[in-house]
Write an enzyme that holds these catalytic residues in place. Structure first.
Site, short mmCIF file in Angstrom:
data_model
loop_
_atom_site.label_atom_id
_atom_site.label_comp_id
_atom_site.label_asym_id
_atom_site.label_seq_id
_atom_site.Cartn_x
_atom_site.Cartn_y
_atom_site.Cartn_z
N LYS A 46 10.00 0.53 -2.60
CA LYS A 46 9.81 0.62 -4.06
C LYS A 46 9.87 -0.73 -4.75
O LYS A 46 9.19 -0.95 -5.75
CB LYS A 46 10.84 1.57 -4.66
CG LYS A 46 10.55 3.02 -4.29
CD LYS A 46 11.17 3.98 -5.29
CE LYS A 46 10.64 5.38 -5.11
NZ LYS A 46 11.11 6.02 -3.86
N GLU A 57 11.36 6.09 -15.07
CA GLU A 57 11.88 7.41 -14.79
C GLU A 57 12.44 7.37 -13.37
O GLU A 57 12.02 6.55 -12.56
CB GLU A 57 10.78 8.47 -14.88
CG GLU A 57 9.90 8.63 -13.61
CD GLU A 57 9.05 7.41 -13.28
OE1 GLU A 57 8.75 6.63 -14.20
OE2 GLU A 57 8.68 7.23 -12.09
N SER A 117 9.61 3.96 5.38
CA SER A 117 9.59 3.55 3.97
C SER A 117 10.95 3.12 3.43
O SER A 117 11.03 2.36 2.48
CB SER A 117 9.01 4.67 3.11
OG SER A 117 9.71 5.88 3.33
C1 PLP Z 1 10.70 7.21 -3.32
C2 PLP Z 1 10.58 7.17 -1.84
C3 PLP Z 1 9.50 7.79 -1.16
C4 PLP Z 1 8.46 8.58 -1.87
O1 PLP Z 1 7.66 7.89 -2.75
P1 PLP Z 1 6.14 7.53 -2.43
O2 PLP Z 1 5.64 7.05 -3.73
O3 PLP Z 1 5.45 8.79 -1.97
O4 PLP Z 1 6.14 6.50 -1.38
C5 PLP Z 1 9.43 7.65 0.20
N1 PLP Z 1 10.36 6.98 0.90
C6 PLP Z 1 11.42 6.40 0.30
C7 PLP Z 1 12.43 5.69 1.14
C8 PLP Z 1 11.57 6.48 -1.08
O5 PLP Z 1 12.64 5.91 -1.69
#
Ligand code: PLP
Length: 401
Positions: free
Chosen positions: A91, A113, A382
């Protein structure tokens, strides 16, 4: 034909656009112009990439998960380590980009948000980094469920506003942030947390997150002298997934897989968060058109996922488009399989993954054994799972309090 979405109106095929009130059109037009200038400004990107290097810690490595791959006995699994970024997820790539844009536009204050609090923390972080005021809108129920992240935001100097309307979760927080933006548009920049919202947000969030896929292309070349057979990412709003996929769109030999949150199963009404895989109808929410979970009256459905970051009834418009043109395959992984993948990565590789990322990992774990040993799956990890250990402990019947 080369891929060139979105068009000049912000549409990805029939999806996206900007479905907002008149008062917001002015703000979005201002943002469109500012972003068009930034996009063509090499200095803007140089500053962005310098911050990603020195503040976020990029490039994040690609790591061969050898023990896990050997255990599964099929394709080799590689992990793009977004979990190693500052703040623990992808993020921050986006919030750095939008904060730089806010600064360029002369805004003194940012709003955001947040659902689970991850985007709120990433926004509060960049606001502190760039010396801007920050207000984060968060559903009242989420404030209770995510107390440590609320405190993190406060430590970073942000104000957290509790949203009491509707289901008191992310969807309502986003409505409130849009409302606040209308009221304070002159000095305030709205940092949206995923590749969704009205144009030009889906495009600019994608462009900031693309650093993921661009790095992967170089790193895979260095590691295995070619690109992976499959690239897989979890899809909530879709920002980490589009960041990985976009640089691969024209590389037709790479299969792209988006994994939505199957919750308790995509046949169970309101108990999943998989608008594409469950064949949801097209609808409009938060200023853009996409697949949207709705009941028979067109009301937005309640959702469920074990991972708060995937718990959203819509999906970014570019994913809807990529599904429609058949370039990306979308599927869902249920809570139980994500939880099992979470434990597998802990035990086989010494990495605690985010529950969101565990969905993408679960796809790899299920499919690797059906593939050849010389094939390669690249998983976008992610985020890290430190934030999720209380949830996991509770689910396996352990009380940490
Ligand atoms: C917020 C988040 C997501 C989901 O958000 P996307 O916009 O779909 O990438 C996925 N993985 C993590 C670790 C997150 O914090």
């Amino acid at each position: 034909m080369t891929y060139s979405a979105p068009d000049k109106y912000g549409f990805f095929g029939e999806f996206g656009g900007s479905f907002v009130s008149e008062t917001l059109i002015k703000a979005l037009d201002e943002l469109k112009i500012a972003y068009r200038n930034a996009k063509n400004d090499p200095e803007f990107w140089a500053t962005f990439h310098r911050d990603l290097r020195l503040y976020v810690g990029r490039p994040s490595p690609v790591y061969y998960a050898k023990r896990l791959s050997r255990h599964l006995g099929g394709a080799k699994i590689y992990l793009k380590r977004e979990d190693l970024n500052h703040c623990g997820a992808h993020k921050i790539n986006n919030t750095i980009g939008q904060a730089l844009l806010a600064k360029k536009m002369g805004k003194k204050r940012v709003i955001a948000e947040t659902g689970a609090g991850q985007h709120g923390v990433a926004s509060a972080t960049v606001a502190a980094r760039f010396g801007m005021e920050c207000t984060v809108f968060m559903g009242a129920d989420d404030i209770i469920r995510q107390a440590p992240n609320v405190y993190r935001m406060k430590l970073l100097g942000a104000k957290v506003v509790s949203v009491d309307s509707g289901s008191r979760t992310l969807k309502d927080a986003m409505n409130e942030a849009l409302r606040e933006w209308v009221a304070c548009v002159d000095d305030t920049f709205y940092i949206i947390g995923t590749a969704a919202g009205p144009a030009p947000y889906p495009e600019l969030v994608r462009d900031f997150q693309c650093v993921i896929g661009n790095e992967c292309k170089e790193q895979m070349q260095d590691l295995i002298s070619r690109q992976p057979d499959v690239a897989v990412a979890c899809v909530g709003g879709g920002s980490n997934a589009i960041g990985l996929f976009y640089p691969y769109i024209e590389e037709k030999s790479v299969r792209l897989i988006g994994v939505e949150a199957g919750g308790l199963g995509i046949q169970t009404p309101n108990q999943h968060a998989a608008p594409i895989s469950s064949n949801s109808p097209i609808g409009v929410l938060h200023g853009f058109k996409s697949y949207l979970m709705q009941d028979e009256n067109g009301q937005v459905s309640a959702t469920h996922s074990v991972s708060a970051g995937l718990d959203y009834p819509g999906v970014g418009p570019e994913h809807a488009h990529l599904r429609q043109i058949g370039r990306v395959e979308y599927t869902a992984v249920n809570d139980d399989k994500a939880l099992s993948a979470f434990h597998d990565l802990c035990r086989f590789e010494g990495i605690i993954p985010a529950l969101e990322s565990s969905h993408a990992l679960a796809w790899a774990i299920e499919n690797a054994p059906t593939m050849n040993k010389d094939e390669v799956i690249l998983v976008n990890l992610s985020g890290r799972g430190d934030k999720d250990i209380n949830t996991v402990a509770k689910l396996v019947g352990i009380n940490l309090d």
